[in-house]
Enzyme design. Structure first.
Site, mmCIF file in Angstrom:
data_model
loop_
_atom_site.group_PDB
_atom_site.id
_atom_site.type_symbol
_atom_site.label_atom_id
_atom_site.label_comp_id
_atom_site.label_asym_id
_atom_site.label_seq_id
_atom_site.Cartn_x
_atom_site.Cartn_y
_atom_site.Cartn_z
ATOM 1 N N HIS A 76 0.829 -1.195 0.000
ATOM 2 C CA HIS A 76 0.000 0.000 0.000
ATOM 3 C C HIS A 76 0.872 1.258 0.000
ATOM 4 C CE1 HIS A 76 -3.295 2.705 0.781
ATOM 5 N NE2 HIS A 76 -2.755 3.082 1.931
ATOM 6 N N ASP A 79 2.315 1.784 -3.383
ATOM 7 C CA ASP A 79 1.249 2.218 -4.286
ATOM 8 C C ASP A 79 0.959 3.705 -4.098
ATOM 9 O OD1 ASP A 79 -0.909 1.740 -6.202
ATOM 10 O OD2 ASP A 79 -2.239 2.048 -4.481
#
Length: 107
Positions: A76, A79
């Site tokens: 995450h 990202d």
């Protein structure tokens, strides 16, 4: 909280602040405030650099044999870092487009 989680949250936080600064730059340029938009881009770059540096720390640990086990939080964080970079590219393109629009409208 372990070191990996702390670094991931640093990346996520810095990336979010960078993205917010880039969005703010787009909004300022839409209003014709190009100097303020440029300042927001610079601010975003500083936040992005902070996130990138934290990410680089993880990469250095990996190459020195002190690597981390990839987990959802790390994915995450990466990202978010990539999304912030994409947002910067789009913000700069939109600022250029708004400058052209203002120039054409003033003729």
């Amino acid at each position: 909280m372990g070191e990996l989680e702390l670094i991931c949250f640093q990346i996520i936080s810095a990336s979010g602040m960078a993205r917010s600064s880039y969005i703010e730059a787009i909004q300022k340029s839409k209003d014709g405030n190009f100097n303020d938009a440029k300042k927001s881009i610079k601010e975003g770059e500083n936040f992005f650099r902070e996130g990138h540096n934290a990410h680089s720390k993880l990469i250095q640990q990996e190459t020195s044999g002190k690597g981390c086990i990839p987990n959802l939080l790390l994915l995450h964080a990466e990202d978010q870092l990539m999304a912030a970079e994409t947002c910067k590219i789009l913000a700069n393109e939109l600022i250029d487009a708004y400058k052209r629009i203002v120039t054409l409208e003033s003729k």
